[in-house]
Design a protein around this motif. Structure first.
Motif, PDB file in Angstrom:
ATOM      1  N   ILE A   1     146.581   2.946 123.449  1.00  0.00           N
ATOM      2  CA  ILE A   1     146.124   3.579 124.680  1.00  0.00           C
ATOM      3  C   ILE A   1     145.036   2.767 125.370  1.00  0.00           C
ATOM      4  O   ILE A   1     144.958   2.728 126.601  1.00  0.00           O
ATOM      5  N   VAL A   2     144.198   2.080 124.595  1.00  0.00           N
ATOM      6  CA  VAL A   2     143.098   1.294 125.176  1.00  0.00           C
ATOM      7  C   VAL A   2     143.593   0.311 126.231  1.00  0.00           C
ATOM      8  O   VAL A   2     143.073   0.297 127.358  1.00  0.00           O
ATOM      9  N   PRO A   3     144.583  -0.544 125.933  1.00  0.00           N
ATOM     10  CA  PRO A   3     145.046  -1.464 126.978  1.00  0.00           C
ATOM     11  C   PRO A   3     145.680  -0.752 128.157  1.00  0.00           C
ATOM     12  O   PRO A   3     145.650  -1.258 129.287  1.00  0.00           O
ATOM     13  N   GLY A   4     146.252   0.435 127.913  1.00  0.00           N
ATOM     14  CA  GLY A   4     146.820   1.206 129.011  1.00  0.00           C
ATOM     15  C   GLY A   4     145.758   1.641 130.001  1.00  0.00           C
ATOM     16  O   GLY A   4     145.978   1.652 131.214  1.00  0.00           O
ATOM     17  N   VAL A   5     144.596   1.994 129.486  1.00  0.00           N
ATOM     18  CA  VAL A   5     143.485   2.411 130.351  1.00  0.00           C
ATOM     19  C   VAL A   5     142.878   1.210 131.071  1.00  0.00           C
ATOM     20  O   VAL A   5     142.623   1.262 132.277  1.00  0.00           O
ATOM     21  N   THR A   6     142.650   0.130 130.346  1.00  0.00           N
ATOM     22  CA  THR A   6     142.004  -1.030 130.976  1.00  0.00           C
ATOM     23  C   THR A   6     142.902  -1.710 132.000  1.00  0.00           C
ATOM     24  O   THR A   6     142.413  -2.345 132.933  1.00  0.00           O
ATOM     25  N   SER A   7     144.228  -1.557 131.851  1.00  0.00           N
ATOM     26  CA  SER A   7     145.160  -2.165 132.812  1.00  0.00           C
ATOM     27  C   SER A   7     145.389  -1.287 134.033  1.00  0.00           C
ATOM     28  O   SER A   7     145.977  -1.722 135.013  1.00  0.00           O
ATOM     29  N   GLY A   8     144.934  -0.033 133.957  1.00  0.00           N
ATOM     30  CA  GLY A   8     145.139   0.884 135.068  1.00  0.00           C
ATOM     31  C   GLY A   8     146.383   1.732 134.943  1.00  0.00           C
ATOM     32  O   GLY A   8     146.694   2.534 135.818  1.00  0.00           O
ATOM     33  N   GLN A   9     147.107   1.582 133.828  1.00  0.00           N
ATOM     34  CA  GLN A   9     148.287   2.425 133.595  1.00  0.00           C
ATOM     35  C   GLN A   9     147.876   3.883 133.464  1.00  0.00           C
ATOM     36  O   GLN A   9     148.569   4.774 133.942  1.00  0.00           O
ATOM     37  N   PHE A  10     146.739   4.111 132.796  1.00  0.00           N
ATOM     38  CA  PHE A  10     146.148   5.441 132.675  1.00  0.00           C
ATOM     39  C   PHE A  10     144.748   5.415 133.270  1.00  0.00           C
ATOM     40  O   PHE A  10     144.060   4.384 133.197  1.00  0.00           O
ATOM     41  N   GLN A  11     144.309   6.534 133.834  1.00  0.00           N
ATOM     42  CA  GLN A  11     142.916   6.637 134.279  1.00  0.00           C
ATOM     43  C   GLN A  11     142.013   7.058 133.122  1.00  0.00           C
ATOM     44  O   GLN A  11     140.853   6.653 133.052  1.00  0.00           O
ATOM     45  N   PHE A  12     142.562   7.880 132.210  1.00  0.00           N
ATOM     46  CA  PHE A  12     141.805   8.329 131.046  1.00  0.00           C
ATOM     47  C   PHE A  12     142.674   8.198 129.807  1.00  0.00           C
ATOM     48  O   PHE A  12     143.901   8.149 129.892  1.00  0.00           O
ATOM     49  N   GLY A  13     142.021   8.153 128.651  1.00  0.00           N
ATOM     50  CA  GLY A  13     142.773   8.059 127.412  1.00  0.00           C
ATOM     51  C   GLY A  13     142.064   8.780 126.285  1.00  0.00           C
ATOM     52  O   GLY A  13     140.860   9.085 126.373  1.00  0.00           O
ATOM     53  N   PHE A  14     142.813   9.053 125.234  1.00  0.00           N
ATOM     54  CA  PHE A  14     142.281   9.668 124.025  1.00  0.00           C
ATOM     55  C   PHE A  14     142.389   8.625 122.927  1.00  0.00           C
ATOM     56  O   PHE A  14     143.465   8.069 122.693  1.00  0.00           O
ATOM     57  N   SER A  15     141.277   8.338 122.261  1.00  0.00           N
ATOM     58  CA  SER A  15     141.315   7.315 121.220  1.00  0.00           C
ATOM     59  C   SER A  15     140.336   7.629 120.109  1.00  0.00           C
ATOM     60  O   SER A  15     139.269   8.204 120.334  1.00  0.00           O
ATOM     61  N   ASN A  16     140.717   7.210 118.905  1.00  0.00           N
ATOM     62  CA  ASN A  16     139.784   7.322 117.786  1.00  0.00           C
ATOM     63  C   ASN A  16     138.594   6.402 118.037  1.00  0.00           C
ATOM     64  O   ASN A  16     138.676   5.423 118.791  1.00  0.00           O
TER      65      ASN A  16
ATOM     66  N   LEU B   1     132.240  14.152 111.039  1.00  0.00           N
ATOM     67  CA  LEU B   1     132.692  12.945 111.709  1.00  0.00           C
ATOM     68  C   LEU B   1     133.312  13.216 113.086  1.00  0.00           C
ATOM     69  O   LEU B   1     134.236  14.018 113.220  1.00  0.00           O
ATOM     70  N   THR B   2     132.795  12.525 114.094  1.00  0.00           N
ATOM     71  CA  THR B   2     133.442  12.495 115.393  1.00  0.00           C
ATOM     72  C   THR B   2     134.600  11.527 115.272  1.00  0.00           C
ATOM     73  O   THR B   2     134.395  10.318 115.128  1.00  0.00           O
ATOM     74  N   VAL B   3     135.802  12.049 115.299  1.00  0.00           N
ATOM     75  CA  VAL B   3     136.989  11.233 115.034  1.00  0.00           C
ATOM     76  C   VAL B   3     137.478  10.516 116.289  1.00  0.00           C
ATOM     77  O   VAL B   3     137.886   9.350 116.223  1.00  0.00           O
ATOM     78  N   ALA B   4     137.436  11.180 117.429  1.00  0.00           N
ATOM     79  CA  ALA B   4     137.983  10.591 118.649  1.00  0.00           C
ATOM     80  C   ALA B   4     137.280  11.144 119.880  1.00  0.00           C
ATOM     81  O   ALA B   4     136.658  12.216 119.832  1.00  0.00           O
ATOM     82  N   MET B   5     137.408  10.396 120.974  1.00  0.00           N
ATOM     83  CA  MET B   5     136.831  10.815 122.245  1.00  0.00           C
ATOM     84  C   MET B   5     137.769  10.443 123.385  1.00  0.00           C
ATOM     85  O   MET B   5     138.684   9.633 123.227  1.00  0.00           O
ATOM     86  N   TYR B   6     137.536  11.040 124.532  1.00  0.00           N
ATOM     87  CA  TYR B   6     138.248  10.669 125.752  1.00  0.00           C
ATOM     88  C   TYR B   6     137.438   9.579 126.446  1.00  0.00           C
ATOM     89  O   TYR B   6     136.200   9.599 126.435  1.00  0.00           O
ATOM     90  N   PHE B   7     138.139   8.631 127.059  1.00  0.00           N
ATOM     91  CA  PHE B   7     137.443   7.482 127.639  1.00  0.00           C
ATOM     92  C   PHE B   7     138.125   7.014 128.917  1.00  0.00           C
ATOM     93  O   PHE B   7     139.231   7.446 129.257  1.00  0.00           O
ATOM     94  N   THR B   8     137.471   6.116 129.599  1.00  0.00           N
ATOM     95  CA  THR B   8     138.023   5.490 130.793  1.00  0.00           C
ATOM     96  C   THR B   8     137.560   4.044 130.828  1.00  0.00           C
ATOM     97  O   THR B   8     136.815   3.595 129.943  1.00  0.00           O
ATOM     98  N   SER B   9     137.986   3.302 131.833  1.00  0.00           N
ATOM     99  CA  SER B   9     137.504   1.928 131.981  1.00  0.00           C
ATOM    100  C   SER B   9     136.191   1.970 132.752  1.00  0.00           C
ATOM    101  O   SER B   9     135.947   2.883 133.547  1.00  0.00           O
TER     102      SER B   9
END
Length: 321
Positions: free
Chosen positions: A79-94, A225-233
Motif C-alpha cells: 500500500i505504501v507505494p500506492g499512496v506515494t504514487s498517487g494511486q491512493f490518497q490514504f492507506g492503512f499500513s502496519n 502495541l500500536t500495530v497499524a495506522m492510516y497514512f498519506t503522502s
C-alpha cells in the motif's frame, strides 16, 4: 472454509486490478456539485479496518464531505507505494512498513490511529499457530521450521522473532515464507508450512480447523502495541490539509464507534470478507484506541533495527501525527 478463502482471495485479486490502473486518474475527485470529495484508500481485507466501513455506513465521513473508495491489498508494504504514487490518497499500513519507508526517505506521514493489540496473550487478534497434532508446542521449536507471514521483513516477522527469542530460541534459524492471510489456513492444514502468524479472520479460521496457538507475538513485542495506522503522502497532506483534517476527524469517530459496538463490527466484516458465521463468531476483535501508543512504537522500532530492517532508524517525530 472454502467460502472464506475464496472471498479473501478475491479481495487480494482486486489489488492486481487496481495496480494496473493509471496513477494519473487516481487523484481525489469531487462530485459535480462540489459537495463530496471521493478519496481512494488502500486497505487489507482483515478485521482491523472495520471502523472505516462502519464510519462510511454511519455517515461519519459523509457528513464531512468525504466518500471512501476502498481497494484491498495483501499488506501495508504494497500500500505504501500506492499512496506515494498517487494511486491512493490514504492507506492503512502496519507500523513497520511505515518506519521502513521513512528510514528510506519515502515521504509518508501517519495521520490517524489504526489498530492495537488487545495486550492479552492467548486472546489477541493476532496469533502464531501450528496445525492440529503438531509436535511444536513452543516458539523455540520453530528453529529449522517453515513459518508463514503475510509480508517478509515486516511487523509480523519481527513479532515472531521476538516470540522465538522470549522462548529461548534463535530467530535467525527460522525459515520465513511469504503467504497471504487467506492462503494460510489451507497451507497449514496441508502441512506446507509448520506455523503461521495470522490476524483475524484467518486466525479464527485456522483455530476452527484445530490449529493450536503457541504464542501471541504482537503481545510479546509490547503489551499495548500500536500495530497499524492510516497514512498519506507528505505532498498530499501539504496540498490538501482540509481533506486530511476531515479524514482524521471522521476516522477518530469511526474508531470510537467500532470500539463501542463489537456486534456491528462483526456484521460489517461480512461485507468485505464474506466471513462464514462460525468463523465470525470465533473472531477476537482488536482494540481501536483514539491515539497511538508511542512507547510501543519505540519498542517496535528498536526490534526492527535489531532485525536489520533498516540501518538508520526513522525519525518518529516526522512520521507520527
Amino acid at each position: 472454509m472454502r467460502r472464506l478463502l475464496a472471498a479473501l482471495a478475491a479481495g487480494t485479486a482486486l489489488l492486481v486490478t487496481a495496480a494496473c490502473g493509471s496513477s494519473g486518474s487516481s487523484s481525489s475527485t469531487s462530485s459535480p456539485s462540489g459537495g463530496t470529495t471521493t478519496v481512494k484508500v488502500g486497505i487489507i481485507p482483515i478485521v482491523d479496518v472495520a471502523p472505516l466501513y462502519l464510519g462510511q455506513k454511519e455517515g461519519f465521513y459523509g457528513k464531512r464531505g468525504l466518500k471512501l473508495s476502498m481497494t484491498l491489498a495483501q499488506g501495508g508494504a504494497a500500500i505504501v507505494p500506492g499512496v506515494t504514487s498517487g494511486q491512493f490518497q490514504f492507506g492503512f499500513s502496519n507500523m513497520t512498513s511505515l518506519m521502513i519507508a521513512r528510514s528510506n526517505n519515502v515521504p509518508v506521514r501517519a495521520i490517524a490511529n489504526g489498530v492495537a493489540s488487545t495486550g492479552v496473550a492467548g486472546k489477541d487478534f493476532g496469533g502464531l499457530v501450528v496445525r492440529k497434532g503438531s509436535d511444536i508446542t513452543s516458539a523455540k521449536q520453530l528453529e529449522g521450521r517453515k513459518v508463514a507471514v503475510n509480508t517478509l521483513k515486516n511487523i509480523n516477522e519481527t513479532a515472531v522473532r521476538e516470540s522465538v527469542r522470549r522462548a529461548g530460541g534463535d530467530p535467525d534459524r527460522v525459515s520465513f515464507v511469504e503467504l497471504a492471510f487467506d492462503q494460510m489456513p489451507a497451507a497449514l492444514d496441508r502441512g506446507q508450512i509448520d506455523a503461521a502468524m495470522a490476524v483475524e479472520p484467518a486466525l479464527a479460521a485456522m483455530k476452527l480447523q484445530g490449529a493450536a496457538e503457541i504464542a501471541s507475538p504482537l503481545v510479546d513485542v509490547a503489551k499495548n502495541l500500536t500495530v497499524a495506522m492510516y497514512f498519506t503522502s507528505t505532498s498530499y497532506a501539504r496540498q490538501n490539509p482540509g481533506v486530511v483534517k476531515r479524514f482524521q476527524e471522521a476516522t477518530a469517530e469511526s474508531l470510537a464507534y467500532a470500539d463501542a459496538h463489537p456486534d456491528e463490527v462483526r456484521q460489517i466484516v461480512t461485507t468485505y470478507t464474506k466471513t462464514p458465521a462460525d468463523v465470525l463468531a470465533a473472531v477476537t476483535l482488536p482494540k481501536w484506541p483514539a491515539d497511538p501508543d508511542r512507547a510501543s512504537i519505540d519498542t517496535l522500532e528498536k526490534l526492527s533495527e535489531q532485525d536489520g530492517l533498516f540501518t538508520t532508524a526513522p525519525d518518529l517525530d516526522e512520521l507520527l501525527p
